[in-house]
Design a protein around this motif. Structure first.
Motif, mmCIF file in Angstrom:
data_model
loop_
_atom_site.group_PDB
_atom_site.id
_atom_site.type_symbol
_atom_site.label_atom_id
_atom_site.label_comp_id
_atom_site.label_asym_id
_atom_site.label_seq_id
_atom_site.Cartn_x
_atom_site.Cartn_y
_atom_site.Cartn_z
ATOM 1 N N TRP A 6 0.826 -1.204 0.000
ATOM 2 C CA TRP A 6 0.000 0.000 0.000
ATOM 3 C C TRP A 6 0.863 1.257 0.000
ATOM 4 O O TRP A 6 0.572 2.239 -0.706
ATOM 5 C CB TRP A 6 -0.911 0.016 1.228
ATOM 6 N N THR A 7 1.929 1.250 0.797
ATOM 7 C CA THR A 7 2.816 2.419 0.875
ATOM 8 C C THR A 7 3.460 2.701 -0.472
ATOM 9 O O THR A 7 3.497 3.843 -0.936
ATOM 10 C CB THR A 7 3.904 2.197 1.944
ATOM 11 N N TYR A 8 3.965 1.644 -1.121
ATOM 12 C CA TYR A 8 4.585 1.828 -2.441
ATOM 13 C C TYR A 8 3.570 2.353 -3.452
ATOM 14 O O TYR A 8 3.880 3.209 -4.288
ATOM 15 C CB TYR A 8 5.196 0.518 -2.928
ATOM 16 N N ILE A 9 2.346 1.862 -3.393
ATOM 17 C CA ILE A 9 1.318 2.312 -4.334
ATOM 18 C C ILE A 9 1.028 3.796 -4.143
ATOM 19 O O ILE A 9 0.994 4.573 -5.111
ATOM 20 C CB ILE A 9 0.026 1.474 -4.154
ATOM 21 N N PHE A 143 11.230 9.507 4.176
ATOM 22 C CA PHE A 143 11.787 8.514 3.266
ATOM 23 C C PHE A 143 12.471 7.368 4.013
ATOM 24 O O PHE A 143 12.410 6.211 3.578
ATOM 25 C CB PHE A 143 12.781 9.167 2.299
ATOM 26 N N SER A 144 13.139 7.663 5.128
ATOM 27 C CA SER A 144 13.794 6.585 5.869
ATOM 28 C C SER A 144 12.757 5.632 6.455
ATOM 29 O O SER A 144 12.948 4.411 6.458
ATOM 30 C CB SER A 144 14.686 7.153 6.981
ATOM 31 N N GLY A 145 11.627 6.182 6.933
ATOM 32 C CA GLY A 145 10.565 5.327 7.439
ATOM 33 C C GLY A 145 9.904 4.528 6.334
ATOM 34 O O GLY A 145 9.576 3.349 6.505
ATOM 35 N N LEU A 381 3.867 10.015 11.364
ATOM 36 C CA LEU A 381 4.020 8.888 10.457
ATOM 37 C C LEU A 381 3.792 7.555 11.163
ATOM 38 O O LEU A 381 3.242 6.611 10.585
ATOM 39 C CB LEU A 381 5.420 8.909 9.833
ATOM 40 N N ALA A 382 4.224 7.471 12.411
ATOM 41 C CA ALA A 382 4.096 6.212 13.149
ATOM 42 C C ALA A 382 2.717 6.023 13.773
ATOM 43 O O ALA A 382 2.349 4.899 14.120
ATOM 44 C CB ALA A 382 5.168 6.149 14.239
ATOM 45 N N ASN A 383 1.956 7.101 13.903
ATOM 46 C CA ASN A 383 0.677 7.050 14.621
ATOM 47 C C ASN A 383 -0.271 5.955 14.126
ATOM 48 O O ASN A 383 -0.847 5.213 14.929
ATOM 49 C CB ASN A 383 -0.016 8.418 14.542
ATOM 50 N N PRO A 384 -0.485 5.801 12.810
ATOM 51 C CA PRO A 384 -1.377 4.732 12.354
ATOM 52 C C PRO A 384 -0.887 3.337 12.736
ATOM 53 O O PRO A 384 -1.687 2.452 13.058
ATOM 54 C CB PRO A 384 -1.391 4.908 10.829
ATOM 55 N N SER A 385 0.442 3.137 12.693
ATOM 56 C CA SER A 385 0.994 1.838 13.093
ATOM 57 C C SER A 385 0.826 1.613 14.590
ATOM 58 O O SER A 385 0.507 0.502 15.033
ATOM 59 C CB SER A 385 2.478 1.756 12.718
ATOM 60 N N VAL A 397 -0.484 7.954 4.948
ATOM 61 C CA VAL A 397 0.184 8.931 5.814
ATOM 62 C C VAL A 397 1.623 9.165 5.358
ATOM 63 O O VAL A 397 2.121 10.298 5.384
ATOM 64 C CB VAL A 397 0.144 8.481 7.289
ATOM 65 N N VAL A 398 2.308 8.121 4.949
ATOM 66 C CA VAL A 398 3.670 8.288 4.426
ATOM 67 C C VAL A 398 3.654 9.214 3.204
ATOM 68 O O VAL A 398 4.471 10.143 3.099
ATOM 69 C CB VAL A 398 4.287 6.925 4.059
ATOM 70 N N ALA A 399 2.699 8.992 2.283
ATOM 71 C CA ALA A 399 2.584 9.853 1.103
ATOM 72 C C ALA A 399 2.287 11.289 1.504
ATOM 73 O O ALA A 399 2.805 12.240 0.908
ATOM 74 C CB ALA A 399 1.490 9.321 0.172
#
Length: 595
Positions: A6-9, A143-145, A381-385, A397-399
């Protein structure tokens, strides 16, 4: 579908859109490159302005700071919000009426001096490079995450992406790219906030969930958070250890610094008139409010969930063997450290140490805290995880984080580019330069700025969080640029000598103060050593008043500006009397340099 997929998409899809827009809107002239041809619709420009404004500091860092500073972190929320209102109502329409699309251009013509223009270029570059260092740190975090690589590698990847659409498209490409980025970032910010608000309080509106009762308990979310943090030895979430004066100074520096930020001011020149600039400013405020009113809720939820998932958890040694080790810990009646923590640990932005050797992680205030490194910029960025949300929300969220960091970085690159190519080269050093050459110089300047900004982002990560680095830029802008812009519009007696003295008085001591306490000999000093108890984040507000006073005093002690300059100042305060189109004056003769 996995979270990684999903993140890559989402990331690949949004980046394809950004680069496609840059190619479609490729700048063909200096007018396109600097001010997008002056034909952007006010609503579209309002959305682009909001994306430009809501940087990595707003999207990534502000909620993280509020989460761990509590009430003390609210200065960023109040200062940036109030600052935008100040800029939109007090300065933007008049600057648009003046018709100069860069701050140094305004200073050079208003104060009829090449020297004043050069000093304004220096101020703009100091502010912009400090600001962009914070943005590039945000790019590195995102990007690192996303890629699971070291922080520095994340910055290098981000540099390549910014290079493509900022250098190619100029302001025209950036404007329409920022519209797309706003849609991505606001959706990415609010969707997980709605999910988490529902999980914790049962209220789907995060702004109301923040003050609602915890689901199944007769206690408000804030009251529970206060109790949890005080039980661990921290200050109450709704209190702060900052002095009232320091909070006031930081808020003031952020507010007045906003009014001197070159990359925000330039956005008001992409519309057709001063009236359109006012409408654009109003729409931008609406778009900004959607995120800023959600941030406190995101912060509170993040802190509560972080403590719940990490404190008293058992450390898992191997990420590759995480599932097996975690299952064994659960079978033994324990709580494994969450996988999201292990994922972020790879980036070097999180670290733990089992100081007492019991195999569990104690998150406490003081020396026995076993969470030894905790970069607060990761928490949006980490909140959803942390909340165990679906994989598509995490990818979104990453996007969004990347969109926020890249949108402001691109705007700042335009300021740096225009300061060098237009103000320094064409208006000062090489006055016979043609448009084609200027456009080429602008692109080279933007490319060089991308590289410099990336390395500054790597270094800034050692100094402070994104929002704090950005706060230094606001302080520099408040002390050096705001006084000459404000007095240049509202006091016709302000002259070139006063402007030069004012900018130098604001820039030099503010920069030296920040350098001393953040990089130099005073790095380990505390509040007792600060001037008037004001932190480096707020010192620009103090020196702003010194700068204003010096500018007024020197102007009164020296010769008044020429009459044509005084008439010009009168004209720009009456809408419609001075009509221009940014790069070339259309209604008045060029202002003479009365050196």
């Amino acid at each position: 579908m996995s979270q990684e997929m999903w993140t890559y998409i989402f990331v690949a899809g949004t980046f394809a859109i950004y680069i496609g827009i840059a190619i479609w809107a490729r700048a063909a002239s200096t007018d396109d490159f600097y001010v997008a041809g002056h034909d952007v619709h006010p609503v579209v420009n309002g959305m682009a302005t909001a994306a430009d404004w809501m940087s990595a500091a707003s999207f990534l860092s502000m909620a993280g700071l509020i989460a761990f500073m509590g009430y003390g972190g609210s200065v960023y929320l109040m200062g940036w919000t109030g600052g935008y209102v100040l800029l939109a109502l007090l300065l933007a329409p008049f600057l648009r009426e003046f018709g100069k699309f860069t701050v140094p251009d305004f200073v050079g013509d208003r104060y009829y001096s090449t020297t004043a223009r050069m000093i304004a270029v220096i101020c703009a570059l100091f502010v912009s490079f400090t600001y962009i260092a914070g943005q590039m740190k945000g790019v590195g975090v995102a990007f690192s995450g996303f890629l699971g690589v070291e922080f520095n590698t994340g910055i290098y990847v981000g540099m390549g992406i910014v290079f493509v659409y900022a250098v190619l498209g100029g302001m025209k490409g950036i404007t329409y790219t920022q519209v797309a980025q706003y849609c991505v970032l606001i959706f990415a910010y609010t969707v997980p906030a709605i999910f988490i608000s529902l999980i914790i309080t049962g209220n789907p509106i995060p702004q109301l969930g923040f003050i609602s009762d915890v689901k199944g308990e007769d206690v408000s979310m804030l009251a529970k958070l206060n109790q949890v943090v005080t039980d661990l030895g921290f200050k109450e979430y709704t209190s702060t250890d900052k002095s009232m004066f320091d909070m006031f100074a930081i808020t003031g520096a952020l507010m007045f610094g906003t009014a001197g930020l070159p990359h925000v001011i330039i956005r008001f020149f992409t519309v057709s008139s001063a009236g359109a600039a006012r409408v654009s400013a109003g729409w931008a405020l609406v778009f900004i409010a959607l995120l800023y009113t959600t941030a406190p809720a995101v912060a509170g939820f993040a802190r509560l969930n972080f403590i719940d998932t990490v404190n008293e958890s058992t450390y898992v040694e191997s990420l590759d063997n995480y599932d097996t080790e975690a299952a064994a810990i659960v079978a033994a009646g324990g709580k494994p450290i969450p996988k999201w923590f292990k994922d972020w640990e790879k980036t070097g932005l999180l670290a733990v140490e089992d100081k007492n050797g019991d195999g569990r992680i104690q998150y406490r205030a003081g020396a026995d805290n076993e969470v030894t490194k905790l970069d607060r910029d990761i928490f949006v960025l980490a909140n959803p995880s942390i909340a165990n949300l679906p994989g598509w929300v995490i990818g979104l969220v990453v996007a969004g984080g990347l969109a926020a960091a890249l949108s402001t970085a691109a705007g700042l690159l335009m300021v740096i580019s225009s300061s060098i190519s237009h103000d320094l080269c064409r208006r000062t050093l090489f006055k016979d330069m043609d448009d084609k050459t200027e456009l080429r110089v602008a692109r080279f300047a933007a490319a060089g700025a991308v590289v410099a900004a990336g390395f500054m982002g790597i270094y800034s990560a050692k100094l402070a969080f994104v929002a704090q680095v950005v706060a230094f830029a606001f302080g520099l802008a408040a002390a050096s640029l705001f006084p000459v812009i404000f007095l240049g519009i509202f006091w016709k007696r302000m002259n070139r000598e006063g402007a030069i003295a004012s900018m130098l008085t604001g820039l030099v001591p503010t920069f030296l103060y920040i350098w001393h306490f953040k990089i130099g000999a005073g790095k380990a000093a505390g509040a007792a050593d600060w001037f008037l108890g004001v932190s480096p984040e707020g010192i620009g507000f103090v020196f702003m008043f010194v700068s204003l006073a010096v500018g007024i005093a020197v102007s009164l002690a020296t010769k008044a500006p020429p009459q044509d300059i005084q008439d010009l100042v009168e004209d720009i305060r009456v809408p419609g009397t001075r009509r221009s189109h940014g790069i070339a004056d259309s209604g008045m003769a060029p202002v003479a340099d009365h050196r």
